[in-house]
Design an enzyme around this catalytic site. Structure first.
Site, mmCIF file in Angstrom:
data_model
loop_
_atom_site.group_PDB
_atom_site.id
_atom_site.type_symbol
_atom_site.label_atom_id
_atom_site.label_comp_id
_atom_site.label_asym_id
_atom_site.label_seq_id
_atom_site.Cartn_x
_atom_site.Cartn_y
_atom_site.Cartn_z
ATOM 1 N N LYS A 180 -32.035 -8.066 -20.262
ATOM 2 C CA LYS A 180 -31.178 -8.722 -19.268
ATOM 3 C C LYS A 180 -31.868 -10.010 -18.830
ATOM 4 O O LYS A 180 -32.825 -9.973 -18.070
ATOM 5 C CB LYS A 180 -30.927 -7.815 -18.069
ATOM 6 N N ASP B 38 -47.030 -12.633 -24.454
ATOM 7 C CA ASP B 38 -47.122 -13.846 -25.275
ATOM 8 C C ASP B 38 -48.453 -14.561 -25.102
ATOM 9 O O ASP B 38 -48.965 -15.178 -26.038
ATOM 10 C CB ASP B 38 -45.973 -14.797 -24.938
ATOM 11 N N SER C 28 -34.730 -7.780 -16.508
ATOM 12 C CA SER C 28 -34.684 -9.024 -15.753
ATOM 13 C C SER C 28 -36.099 -9.517 -15.404
ATOM 14 O O SER C 28 -36.864 -9.885 -16.278
ATOM 15 C CB SER C 28 -33.827 -8.799 -14.501
#
Length: 311
Positions: free
Chosen positions: A213, A199, A188
């Protein structure tokens, strides 16, 4: 099956020996087949000091265990084990994400940077962190990102379910070279932070693929006081990688069994550390050691007069 994402440290479940990935088969003798999360939570909650017995299946070893947990009032510190690994590398661990996490982490970073010889690199440990508040994840990530960089986005079938969360740091971002530790119990909010830093090439991810999740659920009121909960959107990293069902792949894969990690985390408390010092064989944290080695390499590279690339 009801599956434990990760037991939060300093809670009765963690102390009783529950591991990430354990499947709960019974709660006080009641089978969990067909039982939803809300019903399971209701059965697990109770008066502080009262016991609850659960039966768990451990998929990795295929063993079945009956474990008694003594309920307690839980108040967990989310920023833990902040320390200097050596003269140059600092380490800090987040156990979950709540409304105090980002401020506590920022304060720890400021304390380090105010030292006469501040650290030159940072290891952020998100292993066994089951997540928490979306806002807390954004606030933590933007401590290390430039203003305007994407932290996470949501994508759904309807246009109104599409949102973009951008970094808006209150001050100058902390720009230390970073490694982030993750594993299969990082979920999460942990995945949001790890995905954003990966990224933007802001950190090297080390460990194992995260849990996966990352869904947005909407409660739709129905007749007669009932409601329907629907998954209406999914979280995506800045590079539009879907988190839910996929997880975040580390840059460097270093396996570590869940039971060994639990033992290592317990030994980071003063009492457990003292006991470990007396033992002949102290297990090594291969993921942490790899992160330290990677950062030392980056620092040597920088010392040669060449800057590391930034996203």
């Amino acid at each position: 099956a009801l599956t434990v994402i990760a037991p939060i440290e300093d809670t009765p479940a963690f102390e009783a020996g529950i591991l990430a990935g354990d499947r709960i088969a019974e709660i006080d003798g009641a089978p969990t087949d067909g039982m939803d999360v809300e019903e399971a939570s209701r059965r697990l909650r109770g008066e502080p000091g009262s016991p609850v017995r659960i039966k768990v299946i451990r998929p990795r070893t295929r063993e079945i265990r009956s474990i008694e947990i003594v309920r307690a009032i839980i108040d967990v510190a989310t920023v833990k084990d902040a320390r200097r690994l050596d003269g140059d590398i600092a380490y800090v661990r987040l156990t979950q994400f709540n409304d105090r996490t980002a401020a506590a982490l920022a304060e720890q970073l400021r304390q380090w940077m105010a030292e006469p010889q501040p650290p030159r690199a940072l290891i952020l440990d998100l292993r066994n962190n089951p997540g928490g508040l979306l806002r807390a994840a954004v606030d933590v990530a933007q401590l290390f990102l430039r203003p305007g960089q994407i932290v996470v986005s949501t994508r759904g079938r309807e246009e109104r379910e599409r949102q973009l969360f951008l970094a808006r740091p209150a001050g100058r971002p902390f720009d230390l070279p970073m490694a982030v530790l993750v594993n299969g119990a990082s979920a999460s909010a942990s995945e949001i932070v790890a995905g954003a830093l990966k990224d933007h090439r802001r950190a090297v991810l080390i460990g194992e693929k995260t849990f996966g999740k990352g869904s947005v659920q909407t409660i739709m009121p129905m007749e007669e006081g009932t409601a329907l909960r629907l998954t209406t959107a999914r979280y995506q990293t800045p590079n539009r990688t879907t988190i839910h069902g996929y997880g975040i792949e580390p840059d460097i894969v270093v396996p570590l069994p869940p039971d060994l990690l639990r033992s290592l985390l317990r030994r980071q408390t003063p009492a457990e550390e003292a006991e470990a010092e007396d033992s002949a064989a102290k297990p090594a944290d291969a993921q942490l050691e790899r992160a330290a080695a990677v950062l030392k390499g980056i620092l040597l590279y920088q010392a040669g007069g060449v800057k590391t690339p930034r996203g």
